[in-house]
Scaffold this motif. Structure first.
Motif, PDB file in Angstrom:
ATOM      1  N   GLY A  25       0.829  -1.198   0.000  1.00  0.00           N
ATOM      2  CA  GLY A  25       0.000   0.000   0.000  1.00  0.00           C
ATOM      3  C   GLY A  25       0.860   1.243   0.000  1.00  0.00           C
ATOM      4  O   GLY A  25       2.032   1.217  -0.375  1.00  0.00           O
ATOM      5  N   THR A  26       0.299   2.322   0.410  1.00  0.00           N
ATOM      6  CA  THR A  26       1.018   3.592   0.452  1.00  0.00           C
ATOM      7  C   THR A  26       0.711   4.317   1.758  1.00  0.00           C
ATOM      8  O   THR A  26      -0.288   4.039   2.427  1.00  0.00           O
ATOM      9  CB  THR A  26       0.613   4.507  -0.719  1.00  0.00           C
ATOM     10  N   LEU A 168       9.031  12.745   5.969  1.00  0.00           N
ATOM     11  CA  LEU A 168       9.723  11.457   6.034  1.00  0.00           C
ATOM     12  C   LEU A 168       9.667  10.877   7.447  1.00  0.00           C
ATOM     13  O   LEU A 168       9.425   9.672   7.638  1.00  0.00           O
ATOM     14  CB  LEU A 168      11.174  11.628   5.586  1.00  0.00           C
ATOM     15  N   THR A 169       9.875  11.720   8.450  1.00  0.00           N
ATOM     16  CA  THR A 169       9.828  11.264   9.838  1.00  0.00           C
ATOM     17  C   THR A 169       8.449  10.714  10.190  1.00  0.00           C
ATOM     18  O   THR A 169       8.318   9.628  10.775  1.00  0.00           O
ATOM     19  CB  THR A 169      10.181  12.419  10.790  1.00  0.00           C
ATOM     20  N   GLN A 170       7.416  11.439   9.824  1.00  0.00           N
ATOM     21  CA  GLN A 170       6.064  11.008  10.161  1.00  0.00           C
ATOM     22  C   GLN A 170       5.667   9.749   9.388  1.00  0.00           C
ATOM     23  O   GLN A 170       4.994   8.869   9.928  1.00  0.00           O
ATOM     24  CB  GLN A 170       5.082  12.142   9.881  1.00  0.00           C
ATOM     25  N   ALA A 171       6.086   9.647   8.135  1.00  0.00           N
ATOM     26  CA  ALA A 171       5.780   8.448   7.362  1.00  0.00           C
ATOM     27  C   ALA A 171       6.475   7.224   7.967  1.00  0.00           C
ATOM     28  O   ALA A 171       5.895   6.135   8.037  1.00  0.00           O
ATOM     29  CB  ALA A 171       6.211   8.631   5.909  1.00  0.00           C
ATOM     30  N   GLY A 179       3.417  -1.879  11.387  1.00  0.00           N
ATOM     31  CA  GLY A 179       4.139  -3.133  11.233  1.00  0.00           C
ATOM     32  C   GLY A 179       4.594  -3.416   9.819  1.00  0.00           C
ATOM     33  O   GLY A 179       4.736  -4.574   9.419  1.00  0.00           O
ATOM     34  N   VAL A 180       4.820  -2.350   9.045  1.00  0.00           N
ATOM     35  CA  VAL A 180       5.299  -2.521   7.678  1.00  0.00           C
ATOM     36  C   VAL A 180       6.589  -1.721   7.509  1.00  0.00           C
ATOM     37  O   VAL A 180       6.966  -0.927   8.368  1.00  0.00           O
ATOM     38  CB  VAL A 180       4.242  -2.063   6.649  1.00  0.00           C
ATOM     39  N   LYS A 181       7.216  -1.912   6.389  1.00  0.00           N
ATOM     40  CA  LYS A 181       8.470  -1.236   6.091  1.00  0.00           C
ATOM     41  C   LYS A 181       8.210  -0.096   5.110  1.00  0.00           C
ATOM     42  O   LYS A 181       7.473  -0.272   4.136  1.00  0.00           O
ATOM     43  CB  LYS A 181       9.469  -2.225   5.490  1.00  0.00           C
ATOM     44  N   LEU A 182       8.797   1.053   5.401  1.00  0.00           N
ATOM     45  CA  LEU A 182       8.612   2.193   4.511  1.00  0.00           C
ATOM     46  C   LEU A 182       9.430   1.986   3.242  1.00  0.00           C
ATOM     47  O   LEU A 182      10.626   1.737   3.284  1.00  0.00           O
ATOM     48  CB  LEU A 182       9.037   3.494   5.198  1.00  0.00           C
ATOM     49  N   GLY A 183       8.773   2.105   2.108  1.00  0.00           N
ATOM     50  CA  GLY A 183       9.431   1.934   0.825  1.00  0.00           C
ATOM     51  C   GLY A 183       9.867   3.264   0.235  1.00  0.00           C
ATOM     52  O   GLY A 183       9.930   4.283   0.929  1.00  0.00           O
ATOM     53  N   PRO A 184      10.146   3.276  -1.062  1.00  0.00           N
ATOM     54  CA  PRO A 184      10.625   4.505  -1.701  1.00  0.00           C
ATOM     55  C   PRO A 184       9.521   5.539  -1.838  1.00  0.00           C
ATOM     56  O   PRO A 184       8.323   5.222  -1.787  1.00  0.00           O
ATOM     57  CB  PRO A 184      11.092   4.020  -3.076  1.00  0.00           C
ATOM     58  N   VAL A 185       9.929   6.771  -2.034  1.00  0.00           N
ATOM     59  CA  VAL A 185       8.962   7.840  -2.235  1.00  0.00           C
ATOM     60  C   VAL A 185       8.337   7.695  -3.619  1.00  0.00           C
ATOM     61  O   VAL A 185       9.017   7.387  -4.600  1.00  0.00           O
ATOM     62  CB  VAL A 185       9.630   9.223  -2.061  1.00  0.00           C
ATOM     63  N   ILE A 186       7.045   7.893  -3.689  1.00  0.00           N
ATOM     64  CA  ILE A 186       6.336   7.819  -4.965  1.00  0.00           C
ATOM     65  C   ILE A 186       6.171   9.211  -5.564  1.00  0.00           C
ATOM     66  O   ILE A 186       6.351   9.423  -6.759  1.00  0.00           O
ATOM     67  CB  ILE A 186       4.969   7.143  -4.780  1.00  0.00           C
ATOM     68  N   SER A 187       5.836  10.164  -4.722  1.00  0.00           N
ATOM     69  CA  SER A 187       5.685  11.535  -5.222  1.00  0.00           C
ATOM     70  C   SER A 187       5.877  12.526  -4.083  1.00  0.00           C
ATOM     71  O   SER A 187       5.609  12.210  -2.915  1.00  0.00           O
ATOM     72  CB  SER A 187       4.302  11.740  -5.855  1.00  0.00           C
ATOM     73  N   ILE A 188       6.366  13.702  -4.448  1.00  0.00           N
ATOM     74  CA  ILE A 188       6.482  14.827  -3.507  1.00  0.00           C
ATOM     75  C   ILE A 188       5.988  16.061  -4.236  1.00  0.00           C
ATOM     76  O   ILE A 188       6.445  16.377  -5.333  1.00  0.00           O
ATOM     77  CB  ILE A 188       7.927  15.052  -3.034  1.00  0.00           C
ATOM     78  N   ALA A 229       3.394  17.698   0.193  1.00  0.00           N
ATOM     79  CA  ALA A 229       2.555  16.504   0.227  1.00  0.00           C
ATOM     80  C   ALA A 229       3.381  15.362  -0.363  1.00  0.00           C
ATOM     81  O   ALA A 229       3.839  15.442  -1.501  1.00  0.00           O
ATOM     82  CB  ALA A 229       1.287  16.723  -0.584  1.00  0.00           C
ATOM     83  N   ALA A 230       3.595  14.301   0.422  1.00  0.00           N
ATOM     84  CA  ALA A 230       4.436  13.194  -0.007  1.00  0.00           C
ATOM     85  C   ALA A 230       3.689  11.879   0.089  1.00  0.00           C
ATOM     86  O   ALA A 230       2.900  11.667   1.013  1.00  0.00           O
ATOM     87  CB  ALA A 230       5.712  13.146   0.827  1.00  0.00           C
ATOM     88  N   VAL A 231       3.954  11.021  -0.856  1.00  0.00           N
ATOM     89  CA  VAL A 231       3.381   9.668  -0.853  1.00  0.00           C
ATOM     90  C   VAL A 231       4.537   8.665  -0.923  1.00  0.00           C
ATOM     91  O   VAL A 231       5.406   8.764  -1.794  1.00  0.00           O
ATOM     92  CB  VAL A 231       2.435   9.459  -2.050  1.00  0.00           C
ATOM     93  N   PHE A 232       4.556   7.730   0.038  1.00  0.00           N
ATOM     94  CA  PHE A 232       5.581   6.695   0.105  1.00  0.00           C
ATOM     95  C   PHE A 232       4.930   5.330  -0.094  1.00  0.00           C
ATOM     96  O   PHE A 232       3.801   5.089   0.340  1.00  0.00           O
ATOM     97  CB  PHE A 232       6.301   6.708   1.455  1.00  0.00           C
ATOM     98  N   ALA A 233       5.673   4.430  -0.712  1.00  0.00           N
ATOM     99  CA  ALA A 233       5.220   3.034  -0.775  1.00  0.00           C
ATOM    100  C   ALA A 233       5.563   2.357   0.546  1.00  0.00           C
ATOM    101  O   ALA A 233       6.492   2.779   1.252  1.00  0.00           O
ATOM    102  CB  ALA A 233       5.910   2.320  -1.932  1.00  0.00           C
ATOM    103  N   VAL A 234       4.781   1.343   0.920  1.00  0.00           N
ATOM    104  CA  VAL A 234       5.117   0.521   2.085  1.00  0.00           C
ATOM    105  C   VAL A 234       5.178  -0.936   1.625  1.00  0.00           C
ATOM    106  O   VAL A 234       4.450  -1.349   0.720  1.00  0.00           O
ATOM    107  CB  VAL A 234       4.096   0.690   3.220  1.00  0.00           C
TER     108      VAL A 234
END
Length: 236
Positions: A25-26, A168-171, A179-188, A229-234
């Motif tokens: 997810g994201t 980034l800190t909040q994500a 309980g998931v791992k933060l993945g790469p950034v999708i958009s900023i 506004a940032a979106v990260f993959a998880v």
């Protein structure tokens, strides 16, 4: 800097990421950063106004004081490029005269001239003294004072960087809590924001005092903010 955050977390299934990890997810966040910075310059508009019977005499009444203002700014270490004439005005003056029959008519009453100079002073601590010395030199109008930053773009860029770090800190915290791992950034995205203008004092006044104490002034601070506004993959 203070940071605030609005967050939205989505853990729906999504297509595969590069490599063997699949996205779980994201996580979408809005990072904020705010600052209050002391201004590093003051801008003041000082002028002189005079009234006389002829246009030439009215202008002459302002020219000497305007030259003194320019010389005074140089005496305070203001570079030539930070001194500029902003207005030179000359206009006829009239007055109402009551006639024997009780009616009032407008009659010529000479000319009024004005000359206004803008001075940008880096040493804000000397502003009060500059204003008092300007009055002593013949100025009788203070049109406005404002405070600002010489390089506002640099200050705003630093705020954007802080906003990205906040996002980034909040994500990361949200991903850990889920309980998931933060993945790469999708958009900023960095949407434009309306900034608060520098503090300004713009109360026109006519001054007659001479030889008094420096004018008391407080520069205050300049508030600014930025958000991204940032979106990260998880990933699981």
């Amino acid at each position: 800097m203070r940071a605030a955050l609005l967050v939205a977390l989505a853990l729906a299934a999504s297509p595969a990421l590069a490599g063997e990890e699949r996205s779980a997810g994201t996580v979408s966040v809005i990072g904020h950063a705010q600052s209050e910075t002391a201004p590093d310059f003051a801008s003041i508009e000082i002028g002189v106004e005079a009234k006389a019977a002829t246009p030439g005499d009215a202008l002459d009444g302002t020219n000497a004081a305007a030259r003194k203002l320019i010389a005074l700014a140089a005496e305070f270490g203001v570079p030539e490029g930070e001194i500029g004439t902003t207005a030179v005005n000359l206009q006829p003056v009239t007055r109402m005269v009551r006639q024997p029959d009780g009616t009032a008519v407008e009659k010529p009453d000479g000319y009024r001239a004005a000359n206004q100079v803008r001075i940008r002073l880096a040493d804000i601590g000397k502003l009060g003294d500059l204003m008092r010395r300007a009055l002593d030199a013949g100025a009788n109008r203070i049109e406005g004072i404002s405070f600002g930053l010489k390089d506002p773009d640099a200050a705003q860029a630093a705020l954007r960087v802080a906003a990205v770090k906040d996002a980034l800190t909040q994500a990361s915290l949200l991903a850990e809590a889920a309980g998931v791992k933060l993945g790469p950034v999708i958009s900023i995205q960095s949407p434009p924001r309306e900034e608060r203008a520098p503090m300004a004092f713009a109360a026109p006044m006519r001054a007659k005092a001479r030889g008094g104490a420096p004018v008391p002034l407080v520069a205050g601070s300049i508030a600014a903010s930025a958000e991204v506004a940032a979106v990260f993959a998880v990933v699981p």
